[in-house]
Design a protein around this motif. Structure first.
Motif, PDB file in Angstrom:
ATOM      1  N   GLU A 133      61.015   0.215  30.476  1.00 14.39           N
ATOM      2  CA  GLU A 133      62.417  -0.153  30.672  1.00 14.39           C
ATOM      3  C   GLU A 133      63.225   0.954  31.352  1.00 14.39           C
ATOM      4  O   GLU A 133      64.309   0.718  31.874  1.00 14.39           O
ATOM      5  CB  GLU A 133      63.060  -0.500  29.329  1.00 14.39           C
ATOM      6  N   ARG A 134      62.684   2.175  31.370  1.00 15.93           N
ATOM      7  CA  ARG A 134      63.373   3.289  32.035  1.00 15.93           C
ATOM      8  C   ARG A 134      62.939   3.444  33.489  1.00 15.93           C
ATOM      9  O   ARG A 134      63.393   4.348  34.178  1.00 15.93           O
ATOM     10  CB  ARG A 134      63.106   4.592  31.278  1.00 15.93           C
ATOM     11  N   SER A 180      66.078  18.953  34.698  1.00 15.34           N
ATOM     12  CA  SER A 180      66.589  20.040  33.854  1.00 15.34           C
ATOM     13  C   SER A 180      68.059  19.868  33.499  1.00 15.34           C
ATOM     14  O   SER A 180      68.505  20.279  32.414  1.00 15.34           O
ATOM     15  CB  SER A 180      66.368  21.386  34.542  1.00 15.34           C
ATOM     16  N   PHE A 181      68.824  19.217  34.379  1.00 13.98           N
ATOM     17  CA  PHE A 181      70.255  19.063  34.107  1.00 13.98           C
ATOM     18  C   PHE A 181      70.543  17.900  33.161  1.00 13.98           C
ATOM     19  O   PHE A 181      71.667  17.742  32.699  1.00 13.98           O
ATOM     20  CB  PHE A 181      71.009  18.878  35.427  1.00 13.98           C
ATOM     21  N   ASP A 182      69.518  17.076  32.880  1.00 12.34           N
ATOM     22  CA  ASP A 182      69.683  15.983  31.921  1.00 12.34           C
ATOM     23  C   ASP A 182      69.125  16.315  30.552  1.00 12.34           C
ATOM     24  O   ASP A 182      69.234  15.523  29.617  1.00 12.34           O
ATOM     25  CB  ASP A 182      68.986  14.712  32.443  1.00 12.34           C
ATOM     26  N   VAL A 183      68.503  17.478  30.419  1.00 12.34           N
ATOM     27  CA  VAL A 183      67.943  17.881  29.127  1.00 12.34           C
ATOM     28  C   VAL A 183      69.075  18.281  28.195  1.00 12.34           C
ATOM     29  O   VAL A 183      69.914  19.114  28.527  1.00 12.34           O
ATOM     30  CB  VAL A 183      66.947  19.049  29.293  1.00 12.34           C
ATOM     31  N   GLU A 184      69.092  17.653  27.014  1.00 11.71           N
ATOM     32  CA  GLU A 184      70.137  17.944  26.035  1.00 11.71           C
ATOM     33  C   GLU A 184      69.667  18.919  24.964  1.00 11.71           C
ATOM     34  O   GLU A 184      70.481  19.548  24.279  1.00 11.71           O
ATOM     35  CB  GLU A 184      70.619  16.644  25.390  1.00 11.71           C
ATOM     36  N   GLY A 185      68.349  19.041  24.820  1.00 11.24           N
ATOM     37  CA  GLY A 185      67.809  19.961  23.839  1.00 11.24           C
ATOM     38  C   GLY A 185      66.298  19.962  23.874  1.00 11.24           C
ATOM     39  O   GLY A 185      65.682  19.064  24.453  1.00 11.24           O
ATOM     40  N   PRO A 241      63.556   8.705  25.599  1.00 14.48           N
ATOM     41  CA  PRO A 241      62.938   9.101  24.332  1.00 14.48           C
ATOM     42  C   PRO A 241      62.352  10.505  24.434  1.00 14.48           C
ATOM     43  O   PRO A 241      62.169  11.042  25.541  1.00 14.48           O
ATOM     44  CB  PRO A 241      61.825   8.053  24.147  1.00 14.48           C
ATOM     45  N   GLU A 242      62.084  11.086  23.299  1.00 16.98           N
ATOM     46  CA  GLU A 242      61.485  12.419  23.290  1.00 16.98           C
ATOM     47  C   GLU A 242      60.153  12.432  24.030  1.00 16.98           C
ATOM     48  O   GLU A 242      59.404  11.468  24.024  1.00 16.98           O
ATOM     49  CB  GLU A 242      61.248  12.895  21.853  1.00 16.98           C
ATOM     50  N   ARG A 245      47.967  18.862  27.272  1.00 13.83           N
ATOM     51  CA  ARG A 245      48.104  17.455  26.896  1.00 13.83           C
ATOM     52  C   ARG A 245      49.585  17.122  26.958  1.00 13.83           C
ATOM     53  O   ARG A 245      50.428  17.994  26.798  1.00 13.83           O
ATOM     54  CB  ARG A 245      47.560  17.202  25.483  1.00 13.83           C
ATOM     55  N   ARG A 246      49.891  15.858  27.245  1.00 13.55           N
ATOM     56  CA  ARG A 246      51.292  15.451  27.350  1.00 13.55           C
ATOM     57  C   ARG A 246      51.468  14.075  26.738  1.00 13.55           C
ATOM     58  O   ARG A 246      50.510  13.316  26.558  1.00 13.55           O
ATOM     59  CB  ARG A 246      51.741  15.448  28.809  1.00 13.55           C
ATOM     60  N   ALA A 247      52.713  13.737  26.457  1.00 15.21           N
ATOM     61  CA  ALA A 247      53.025  12.450  25.844  1.00 15.21           C
ATOM     62  C   ALA A 247      52.584  11.314  26.749  1.00 15.21           C
ATOM     63  O   ALA A 247      52.734  11.374  27.969  1.00 15.21           O
ATOM     64  CB  ALA A 247      54.529  12.358  25.577  1.00 15.21           C
ATOM     65  N   GLY A 248      52.021  10.260  26.132  1.00 12.49           N
ATOM     66  CA  GLY A 248      51.646   9.068  26.883  1.00 12.49           C
ATOM     67  C   GLY A 248      50.438   9.246  27.760  1.00 12.49           C
ATOM     68  O   GLY A 248      50.253   8.493  28.717  1.00 12.49           O
ATOM     69  N   ASP A 249      49.590  10.233  27.431  1.00 11.39           N
ATOM     70  CA  ASP A 249      48.438  10.509  28.286  1.00 11.39           C
ATOM     71  C   ASP A 249      47.213  10.807  27.432  1.00 11.39           C
ATOM     72  O   ASP A 249      47.237  11.714  26.594  1.00 11.39           O
ATOM     73  CB  ASP A 249      48.746  11.696  29.206  1.00 11.39           C
ATOM     74  N   GLU A 250      46.142  10.062  27.669  1.00 11.92           N
ATOM     75  CA  GLU A 250      44.903  10.286  26.925  1.00 11.92           C
ATOM     76  C   GLU A 250      44.056  11.383  27.547  1.00 11.92           C
ATOM     77  O   GLU A 250      43.109  11.872  26.925  1.00 11.92           O
ATOM     78  CB  GLU A 250      44.089   8.988  26.880  1.00 11.92           C
ATOM     79  N   ALA A 251      44.358  11.772  28.760  1.00 13.70           N
ATOM     80  CA  ALA A 251      43.554  12.770  29.470  1.00 13.70           C
ATOM     81  C   ALA A 251      43.985  14.185  29.104  1.00 13.70           C
ATOM     82  O   ALA A 251      45.116  14.434  28.682  1.00 13.70           O
ATOM     83  CB  ALA A 251      43.682  12.570  30.975  1.00 13.70           C
ATOM     84  N   VAL A 252      43.068  15.103  29.287  1.00 13.00           N
ATOM     85  CA  VAL A 252      43.383  16.530  29.236  1.00 13.00           C
ATOM     86  C   VAL A 252      43.545  16.994  30.678  1.00 13.00           C
ATOM     87  O   VAL A 252      42.771  16.612  31.565  1.00 13.00           O
ATOM     88  CB  VAL A 252      42.274  17.322  28.524  1.00 13.00           C
ATOM     89  N   LEU A 253      44.551  17.825  30.921  1.00 13.77           N
ATOM     90  CA  LEU A 253      44.876  18.254  32.265  1.00 13.77           C
ATOM     91  C   LEU A 253      44.500  19.718  32.453  1.00 13.77           C
ATOM     92  O   LEU A 253      44.864  20.566  31.633  1.00 13.77           O
ATOM     93  CB  LEU A 253      46.373  18.101  32.528  1.00 13.77           C
TER      94      LEU A 253
END
Length: 450
Positions: free
Chosen positions: A204-205, A319-324, A409-410, A425-433
Motif C-alpha cells: 500500500e506504500r 534521511s529527512f523523513d526519519v523520525e527516530g 512501518p518500522e 539481513r534486512r526487514a522483509g528479506d529472506e536472503a543474506v546480503l
C-alpha cells in the motif's frame, strides 16, 4: 551682410524639425494595412467529425469511424484505431490553409497530379455533408503541393508539410498498444521464462517486493523501469490477424509470459514467442488472436532475470523523513529522536537527540550522514539459501538499526562481520546480503559513535 555660422546650424535644425513634424502628423496618421488572413480549405469542427477516410492512387483506402471518444478502423480491416493519430490528422485538416490560387479554371488536372489525385481526404461531420480535399504533385520548388476540392474547379497550393500529414498507410492509424496498461495501476507482476520465473507485489506504500521464488526486497526504480517498458510497448507490425497455427511464431509454447495484476482486479497477459531474426520477436496479448511483431527491448530487459530487479542497496532510507531510530552495537542499546521547529523566518530546522540512555543533543549533520550512508552501501552478492547465522557473524551482529520513517512501518537491518567480510539481513528479506566491506565498516563505525 554675412550671417554668422551659427545661423546655419539653426537652419539645419529647423529643417529636421519640419521633417519630424511631418512624420508625426502625417505618417503616424496612416493606418497600417492588416495582413490578409489565409482562406481555410474546409470548414471543419473536428469535435463533430464522425468519419474520416484517406485514399489515393495505388493506395488502400483507410476509413475510420468515431465511436464515442474512441476511433476504430473499418477499412481495409476492422481494428481499433490510434485516437491520437486520428485527432492529429483532423487537426491538420482543420487548420489547412490555401497558400496561393494557381488557376480558377485549370486545363488538365493531370498536369497537377490531381487526376487521379495522389491523396484524397474525406470527412463527414455530424449533421453535415461529406467534405473532400484532393492532393497532387509538389510544386517545382517542392515547398508546396497542388490541391483542390471536387465541388470547385480551382487549383491551389498548400504547404507541403501539411499535405504530408495525410499520406498514411493503414498501420499508421492503427492502435499499436498491445496491453493498454498504466504502470501505476499494476499491483502484481509475474514473469516466467527460460531462466526461471519470479513474482512481485506492491504494498500500500508503493514498495515492491518479491513473493517468489523467495521473499526479498525489490528495487523500486528497477521495477518501475520494467513496467515502463510494458506500458509503452507498441507493435511494429502485424504478423498475422487470425493465425490458424501459433507454432510458426513460437507462441504455441511461449518463451516468456508476463502477467500483470491490476488494481481493479483484472489481469493483463503478454506472451512472447520466437525471434523474427531482425532483433524483434513475435508476441500477442492474452485473449487476442492477433500476432504482433515487437522490438527486442522488453525481451532484453526480461532476459536479465530477477536479480536485475532486486534492491541493490542495503536499505532505501529517506534521511529527512526519519523520525527516530534505535541502535544496538557493542553490547549497548541507544535510541534517537528528531524534533522539528521553525526559526524566525519560518524555515523548518531539525534537531537530533539521543533519548536513551541519556538526553544528549547531537550534531545533526553527523546523524544525517549516518542515515544517508545506509542507502549508499551496495549489495555485492545475494545469498538466497544462506547457511546458519554464525557463518556470517549474524549470530552476534556488530550493528542492528531499527528505523522509524514518517508514514511507514518500522524497518531494520543488521550487519555482521566474518573474516573481514561483511554481511547483512534486512526487514522483509529472506536472503543474506554480502556488502561492500569498506562502506559497511564505515556504516558500523558511524552509528556506533552516535
Amino acid at each position: 551682410m554675412k550671417l554668422p555660422d551659427f545661423w546655419k546650424t539653426y537652419a539645419v535644425l529647423a529643417v529636421l524639425g519640419g521633417l519630424g513634424a511631418y512624420v508625426y502628423f502625417v505618417e503616424s496618421k496612416k493606418e497600417g494595412k492588416p495582413e490578409k488572413s489565409k482562406e481555410k480549405v474546409v470548414s471543419l469542427d473536428k469535435a463533430k467529425v464522425k468519419e474520416l477516410s484517406l485514399a489515393g492512387a495505388g493506395k488502400e483506402e483507410v476509413k475510420l469511424v468515431k465511436d464515442g471518444t474512441s476511433w476504430r478502423l473499418t477499412a481495409p480491416q476492422a481494428a481499433p484505431a490510434d485516437a491520437q493519430e486520428a485527432e492529429s490528422v483532423l487537426s491538420s485538416l482543420e487548420g489547412l490553409e490555401i497558400d496561393e490560387v494557381v488557376s480558377e479554371t485549370p486545363g488538365k488536372l493531370s498536369e497537377f497530379g490531381l487526376d487521379p489525385p495522389k491523396t484524397k481526404v474525406t470527412v463527414v461531420q455530424q449533421g453535415g455533408p461529406a467534405q473532400e480535399v484532393l492532393f497532387g504533385n509538389k510544386t517545382p520548388d517542392e515547398g508546396s503541393v497542388y490541391a483542390k476540392q471536387p465541388n470547385r474547379p480551382r487549383v491551389f497550393t498548400v504547404a507541403a508539410y501539411s499535405a504530408n500529414t495525410f499520406d498514411k498507410k493503414p498501420f499508421d492509424l492503427r492502435d499499436r498498444d498491445l496491453l493498454h496498461v498504466q504502470r501505476d495501476a499494476v499491483r502484481k507482476l509475474e514473469v516466467t521464462g527460460p531462466d526461471g520465473g519470479y513474482a512481485l507485489a506492491r504494498d500500500e506504500r508503493g514498495e515492491w517486493g518479491f513473493t517468489a521464488p523467495l521473499a526479498t526486497r525489490a528495487g523500486r526504480w528497477s521495477v518501475d523501469g520494467l513496467l515502463g517498458n510494458v506500458e509503452t510497448l507498441r507493435m511494429e507490425s502485424v504478423a498475422a490477424e487470425e493465425p490458424g497455427d501459433l507454432k510458426p511464431y513460437g507462441l504455441d509454447k511461449p518463451a516468456r509470459v508476463v502477467r500483470l495484476g491490476l488494481a481493479d482486479g483484472n489481469t493483463k497477459t503478454l506472451e512472447i514467442g520466437g525471434a523474427t531474426g531482425d532483433k524483434k520477436h513475435y508476441a500477442r496479448a492474452g485473449g487476442r488472436s492477433l500476432v504482433a511483431v515487437i522490438p527486442d527491448a522488453i525481451v532484453d530487459e526480461l532476459g536479465k532475470g530477477k536479480d536485475a530487479l532486486r534492491a541493490k542497496r542495503l536499505l532505501e532510507v529517506s534521511s529527512f523523513d526519519v523520525e527516530g531510530f534505535n541502535v544496538e552495537a557493542g553490547g549497548a542499546k541507544k535510541a534517537y529522536g528528531r524534533t522539528a521547529s521553525k526559526d524566525k523566518d519560518g524555515v523548518e530546522t531539525s534537531k537530533w537527540k539521543r533519548t536513551v540512555p541519556d538526553g544528549k543533543d547531537l550534531d545533526t549533520t553527523k546523524v544525517q550522514d549516518a542515515l544517508f550512508l545506509v542507502g549508499g552501501v551496495e549489495v555485492q552478492e545475494f545469498l538466497d539459501k544462506p547457511a546458519g547465522a554464525e557463518t556470517y557473524g549474524l549470530d552476534h551482529p556488530a550493528l542492528k538499526v531499527t528505523i522509524r520513517e514518517k508514514d511507514k512501518p518500522e524497518s531494520f537491518f543488521e550487519v555482521g562481520e566474518k573474516g573481514g567480510a561483511y554481511y547483512a539481513r534486512r526487514a522483509g528479506d529472506e536472503a543474506v546480503l554480502k556488502l561492500d566491506a569498506t562502506k559497511a565498516a564505515d556504516l558500523v563505525k558511524k552509528f556506533s559513535e552516535l
